[in-house]
Enzyme design. Sequence first.
Site, short mmCIF file in Angstrom:
data_model
loop_
_atom_site.label_atom_id
_atom_site.label_comp_id
_atom_site.label_asym_id
_atom_site.label_seq_id
_atom_site.Cartn_x
_atom_site.Cartn_y
_atom_site.Cartn_z
N ASP A 10 0.87 -1.18 0.00
CA ASP A 10 0.00 0.00 0.00
C ASP A 10 0.91 1.23 0.00
OD1 ASP A 10 0.94 0.23 2.59
OD2 ASP A 10 -1.03 0.19 3.55
N CYS A 67 3.16 -3.22 4.03
CA CYS A 67 2.31 -2.09 4.42
C CYS A 67 3.07 -1.33 5.51
CB CYS A 67 0.92 -2.56 4.86
SG CYS A 67 0.88 -3.67 6.28
N THR A 69 2.93 -1.40 8.97
CA THR A 69 3.44 -2.28 10.03
C THR A 69 3.68 -3.70 9.57
OG1 THR A 69 1.18 -2.86 10.64
CG2 THR A 69 2.20 -0.99 11.81
N HIS A 100 11.42 -23.73 8.68
CA HIS A 100 10.46 -24.50 9.48
C HIS A 100 9.01 -24.34 9.02
CE1 HIS A 100 13.13 -25.17 13.31
NE2 HIS A 100 13.74 -25.50 12.19
N HIS A 135 8.82 -30.86 9.85
CA HIS A 135 8.17 -29.58 9.59
C HIS A 135 7.13 -29.70 8.49
CE1 HIS A 135 10.97 -27.87 12.34
NE2 HIS A 135 11.99 -28.31 11.63
#
Length: 144
Positions: A10, A67, A69, A100, A135
């Site tokens: 964004d 974005c 955060t 993992h 995994h």
Amino acid sequence: MSGKILIASDHAGLALKNYLIQNIVELDYTVEDLGCHENVSCDYPVFAKSLCSKIQDREADCGVLICGTGIGMSMTANRFEGIRAALCTTEFHAKMSRAHNDSNVLVLGGRITGDELAREILKTWLITPFEGGRHQRRVELIEK
Ligand code: RB5
């Protein structure tokens, strides 16, 4: 990771996206920029959905979402079946999310992580293989 890397952001991730595109190209990957293209307020879910849909349609194996955060992009991306989006703020996050968790989307926060650290996170994420083994079972359990 090999081949084509999708990337989208964004407005709050636009500057970091443009910086990383140059680095991805220098690392000999092909990059497809899905926007945004202007520093105008826009809605991160639109771009997360566009990128994740293309991975689901097998147009690419992986992508990078940015974005402010990284949280909104993560929330949106992880609602898509088969998408394992990892919000990484350290190289260790990036390494472990590949080794993992077989992450197929790297998420970064443009207002959290500086350009040079983001570049190192991206490089680590691109070169680290999934370990498989125990995994693999755990990754399959995510979808069940
Ligand atoms: C935009 O202001 C900001 O809310 C967005 O980039 C993101 O950080 C949301 O999670």
